[in-house]
Design an enzyme around this catalytic site. Structure first.
Site, PDB file in Angstrom:
ATOM      1  NE  ARG A  74     -28.074  76.266   1.850  1.00 11.78           N
ATOM      2  CZ  ARG A  74     -28.971  75.080   1.696  1.00 11.78           C
ATOM      3  NH1 ARG A  74     -28.946  74.316   2.506  1.00 11.78           N
ATOM      4  NH2 ARG A  74     -29.726  75.207   0.696  1.00 11.78           N
ATOM      5  CG  HIS A 109     -34.706  73.776   5.410  1.00 11.53           C
ATOM      6  ND1 HIS A 109     -33.277  74.030   5.224  1.00 11.53           N
ATOM      7  CD2 HIS A 109     -34.974  73.328   3.987  1.00 11.53           C
ATOM      8  CE1 HIS A 109     -32.812  73.709   3.939  1.00 11.53           C
ATOM      9  NE2 HIS A 109     -34.027  73.203   3.441  1.00 11.53           N
ATOM     10  CG  HIS A 175     -29.048  74.934  -4.691  1.00 16.35           C
ATOM     11  ND1 HIS A 175     -30.491  74.971  -5.324  1.00 16.35           N
ATOM     12  CD2 HIS A 175     -29.314  74.731  -3.503  1.00 16.35           C
ATOM     13  CE1 HIS A 175     -31.343  74.491  -4.686  1.00 16.35           C
ATOM     14  NE2 HIS A 175     -30.738  74.447  -3.435  1.00 16.35           N
ATOM     15  CG  HIS A 201     -38.367  75.129  -4.926  1.00 17.79           C
ATOM     16  ND1 HIS A 201     -37.908  76.221  -4.813  1.00 17.79           N
ATOM     17  CD2 HIS A 201     -37.919  74.367  -3.504  1.00 17.79           C
ATOM     18  CE1 HIS A 201     -37.144  76.384  -3.822  1.00 17.79           C
ATOM     19  NE2 HIS A 201     -37.059  75.402  -3.063  1.00 17.79           N
TER      20      HIS A 201
END
Length: 277
Positions: A74, A109, A175, A201
């Site tokens: 980002r 991540h 998104h 998720h």
């Protein structure tokens, strides 16, 4: 053959394509925006918060502040510029360097290396302030802040929660899962545990009228009725976010507008601009 140029990495790629096969070339809408420097845009946003008192009414001298920044996926949100203007404001309020910590909202991540932090907050800030990653798999680094209506036990980064204030820095863009990035998404998945992130998720696959709720409720630009987004909202409420500073960038990757203030109201204002662009 028609020639096209796409931005790629830090450069561009060119290619040719049969002109008769091109239906349409999509371009961003032209939206009239203020002609100011990025610093001026950020400063104006911080001084004129949306749905929130001014920062000096929220943060007091002697209090600790966790500034949550995105990871390098980002970096387009220009967090280093935002952070420098934000810290300048915190200094004027009377917040000391030792009371500021930067936390990278990596979610699940990869962890940020020092060079990544230099891109995210600036080399000078790396030397000046403590800066750490969110370790999603380290159970010792999380505290339970609450349980969502869908049963998600919200485990949030303890270093952020130990501070008096949590200020979220990021950018707003479409998104595919949450409808829009930025805002509440910096808490979940940003600084949540893997267990909490996985639960959230998986809501993408919540059964719906089309067989999968993802088809109709989890999509770019969709927040109303989106279970992933709604679960993220609860996470942000439990985390007691003090303030956000989120950017919207233009096609040249410069900050076109900035939205600061309440984690929900300021973020919503930013999503409205993204839709127009």
């Amino acid at each position: 053959m028609a020639k096209y140029t796409f931005k790629y990495g830090n450069g561009t790629r060119e290619f040719e394509y049969p002109e008769e096969d091109v239906i349409k070339v999509l371009e961003p809408s032209v939206v009239e925006l203020p002609h100011k420097s990025e610093e001026e845009i950020i400063r104006d946003a911080i001084e004129n918060p949306i749905g929130s008192p001014k920062l000096e009414e929220i943060v007091k001298p002697g209090q600790s502040v966790c500034i949550v920044v995105p990871d390098v996926t980002r970096a387009w949100a220009r967090p280093a510029i935002i952070c420098h203007v934000l810290v300048e404001k915190l200094e004027k309020i009377g917040v000391k360097d030792e009371d500021i910590i930067f936390l990278s909202a990596v979610g699940t991540h990869r962890l940020q290396e020092e060079v990544d932090f230099e891109n995210l907050i600036g080399k000078d800030f790396c030397a000046r302030f403590k800066h750490i990653n969110n370790h999603a798999d380290n159970e010792d680094e999380f505290v339970v802040t609450g349980t969502s209506t869908r049963g998600n036990v919200m485990e949030c980064n303890k270093f952020a929660m130990e501070c008096d204030h949590r200020i979220l820095v990021g950018g707003i863009v479409f998104h595919f899962l949450a409808g829009f990035g930025g805002g509440r998404k910096t808490i979940l998945p940003g600084i949540s545990s893997r267990k909490t992130i996985n639960f959230n998720h998986k809501l993408y696959f919540k059964p719906g009228p089309a067989g999968s709720g993802a088809v109709e409720t989890c999509a770019n630009g969709v927040m109303e009725g989106n279970p992933v987004h709604e679960d993220m909202i609860e996470a942000a409420k439990f985390a007691k976010v003090s303030f956000i500073v989120n950017s919207v960038v233009d096609s040249s990757n410069k900050i076109a507008q900035c939205f600061a203030g309440d984690v929900f109201a300021a973020h919503k204002a930013g999503t409205d601009l993204v839709k127009k662009i």
